[in-house]
Design an enzyme around this catalytic site. Structure first.
Site, PDB file in Angstrom:
ATOM      1  N   ILE A  21       0.794  -1.112   0.062  1.00 27.49           N
ATOM      2  CA  ILE A  21      -0.015  -0.057  -0.039  1.00 27.49           C
ATOM      3  C   ILE A  21       0.713   1.197   0.035  1.00 27.49           C
ATOM      4  CG2 ILE A  21      -1.972  -0.791   1.151  1.00 27.49           C
ATOM      5  CD1 ILE A  21      -1.115   0.076   3.886  1.00 27.49           C
ATOM      6  N   VAL A  29       5.442  -0.597   2.564  1.00 33.46           N
ATOM      7  CA  VAL A  29       4.625  -0.741   3.744  1.00 33.46           C
ATOM      8  C   VAL A  29       3.385  -1.752   3.105  1.00 33.46           C
ATOM      9  CG1 VAL A  29       2.691   0.473   5.005  1.00 33.46           C
ATOM     10  CG2 VAL A  29       5.105   1.524   4.285  1.00 33.46           C
ATOM     11  N   ASP A 142      11.004  13.839   9.197  1.00 33.26           N
ATOM     12  CA  ASP A 142      10.637  13.463   7.911  1.00 33.26           C
ATOM     13  C   ASP A 142       9.117  13.836   7.924  1.00 33.26           C
ATOM     14  OD1 ASP A 142      10.708  13.251   4.973  1.00 33.26           O
ATOM     15  OD2 ASP A 142      10.397  11.103   5.033  1.00 33.26           O
TER      16      ASP A 142
END
Length: 522
Positions: A21, A29, A142
């Site tokens: 995904i 992921v 991030d």
């Protein structure tokens, strides 16, 4: 340890991987099923540097697991819940809650920028998440729209992807000395190679608020060098849409960490805006942010030093390497471009190898079988031309000679597909011929690059370039184009989009390539 049977992989003895995904700089992921507790989860596989020695790789894995477990101890409604941390095939895996819906980046790309009230609400949620993380000594490093999930139905804002987070007093989840993060959202002290504290996350929040309100970071430029120069040196110019929250954004985008607005003051101003519709002036005495460790000297007015230029060179070198090269390799080719190979899809791991030739070679190893399953917000189309793939909801089909186009409303983004016989020289030769013809077929053609690669075990080539678009009103565009050979057929998939929205074009490109499948009759 995990097991594999057919196309099914089980991680940690209980997490069955079902569909990929997402993908970030640190790994892939998956949507997965927890077979023990009968629930859906997300599993992120963190990549380990394959060039390290056995002892160095072991140390890196141990460091990743140690720091991932530290992140797993964070508990807050606005922080992704980490259920487990396991090691599978020598790769650390983080098992997290699965959030339905998409990211803030997905939302702005689909529906346009958010209003100031929604931006303030999102900002407060992220400040709450950072407060907990920083108190535990964890820096996110991030913070960007793609790492902010928006839960449908509840409106819950969830900060995710701590995959490159740094724990106080520890090295990072990547190899020591490597740059991690997204340059458009990275604080100037980190760009300059200085040691950064918790205030660097607040700079990123300021850039994120601008992106939420206007659709892009104020530091977005056409090149990595341009981004570096904008972050470190140019006057910071928040977009006009940021006016309602300007005192907060200007305070967060203060280059000198010691003068940057602190978490408490940013929270106070955003709360005041939601309560009154007006953002008060900052209280200067409350501006500095208490760092986890020392903050670095300010960068205001500083000329770009040799050190900064060396950091820039390191970043450019990194982009030529395996991890960040992927980001460049994901630029597609334009719908008017001749057929040729493009970058590999999200389900592919790419490893760049040095090459003395002008065109580097990239080896691509697919980690899972291609599947036409459409990700959230997409639909799978079975095209009568002999293929299927996932396209975003709302995209419509048209023909341009032998090419099939799926375009967004207003033709802002274009996905192109072409099936043909294998040309002389295969994908690489076809893409180079197309690149050589680029100035004629694409007005203002520039920054063209062809990279030999492979796709799903087949010879492929990726062509990426920027051009002026078909009209001044359309503006500059960027194209990513992957062409590969299967049997007697050449398959060509490309995506083009505005230069200022390359990330979204890459996401569409990833989905198209990852889900592309020839018809059974092909």
């Amino acid at each position: 340890m995990g097991t594999e049977g057919g196309n099914v992989r089980v991680v940690g003895g209980r997490y069955r991987l079902e569909a990929r995904i997402g993908r970030g700089g640190m790994g892939v992921v998956w949507r997965a099923s927890d077979t023990l507790l009968a629930r859906q989860v997300a599993v992120k596989e963190l990549g380990v540097d394959e060039t390290l020695s056995e002892d160095e790789a072991r140390q890196q894995r141990e460091r990743m697991l140690r720091e991932a477990r530290a992140v797993a101890r964070l508990r807050h409604p606005n922080i992704i819940v980490v259920h487990d941390v396991v090691l599978h095939d020598e790769h650390p895996c983080i098992v997290m809650e699965l959030i339905g819906g998409g990211s803030l980046a997905d939302r702005t790309a689909r529906d346009g920028p958010v209003d100031a009230v929604e931006a303030a609400r999102i900002g407060l949620a992220l400040l709450a998440a950072l407060r907990v993380a920083h108190a535990a000594g964890v820096l996110h490093r991030d913070l960007k729209p793609a790492n902010v999930l928006l839960e449908p139905g509840t409106g819950r804002v969830v900060l995710t992807d701590f995959g490159i987070a740094q724990v106080e007093g520890a090295t990072t989840l990547t190899e020591t000395g490597g740059f991690v993060g997204s340059p458009e959202y990275t604080a100037p002290e980190r760009m300059a190679g200085d040691r950064a504290g918790a205030g660097a996350d607040l700079w990123s929040l300021g850039a994120l608020l601008c992106a939420a309100l206007s659709g892009e970071s104020p530091f977005r430029r056409d090149s990595l060098g341009g981004i570096l120069h904008a972050v470190v040196y140019e006057e910071v110019r928040p977009p006009a849409e940021a006016a309602p929250l300007l005192p907060v954004i200007r305070g967060l985008l203060e280059r000198e960490p010691a003068r940057r607005m602190g978490l408490d003051e940013a929270e106070r101003l955003l709360l005041a805006y939601l309560a009154t519709g007006t953002t008060p002036r900052p209280a200067l005495s409350r501006m500095p942010y208490a760092p986890i460790r020392r903050e670095v000297p300010g960068l205001r007015g500083r000329r770009i030093s040799t050190r900064v230029l060396l950091v820039a060179a390191a970043l450019v070198a990194a982009l030529a390497g395996a991890a960040l090269a992927v980001a460049l390799l994901l630029a597609h080719r334009d719908d008017n471009a001749p057929s040729g190979p493009t970058s590999s899809a999200p389900g592919v791991s790419r490893t760049a190898t040095a090459s003395p030739s002008p065109t580097p070679t990239v080896t691509v190893t697919r980690q899972e079988t291609r599947t036409p399953t459409a990700p959230p917000g997409y639909r799978t189309v079975a095209d009568r031309k002999g293929f299927s793939l996932a396209v975003p909801e709302g995209f419509t089909r048209s023909l341009d000679g032998p090419r099939v186009l799926y375009t967004s409303p207003g033709r802002t983004f274009r996905i192109g597909i072409k099936l043909s016989a294998v040309p002389a020289g295969g994908p690489g030769a076809a893409q180079r011929r197309a690149a050589a013809d680029g100035p004629r077929t694409n007005p203002g053609y520039r920054d063209g690059k062809v990279t030999d690669t492979s796709h799903d075990g087949h010879d492929a080539a990726l062509w990426e370039f920027t051009w002026n678009g078909f009209s001044a009103a359309e503006g500059a565009r960027h194209t990513l184009d992957l062409c590969w050979r299967e049997g007697r057929r050449m398959y060509d998939v490309w995506v083009s989009g505005p230069v200022g929205r390359i990330d979204q074009a890459r996401a569409y490109f990833d989905a198209a390539v990852d889900t592309f499948a020839p018809s059974a009759t092909e």
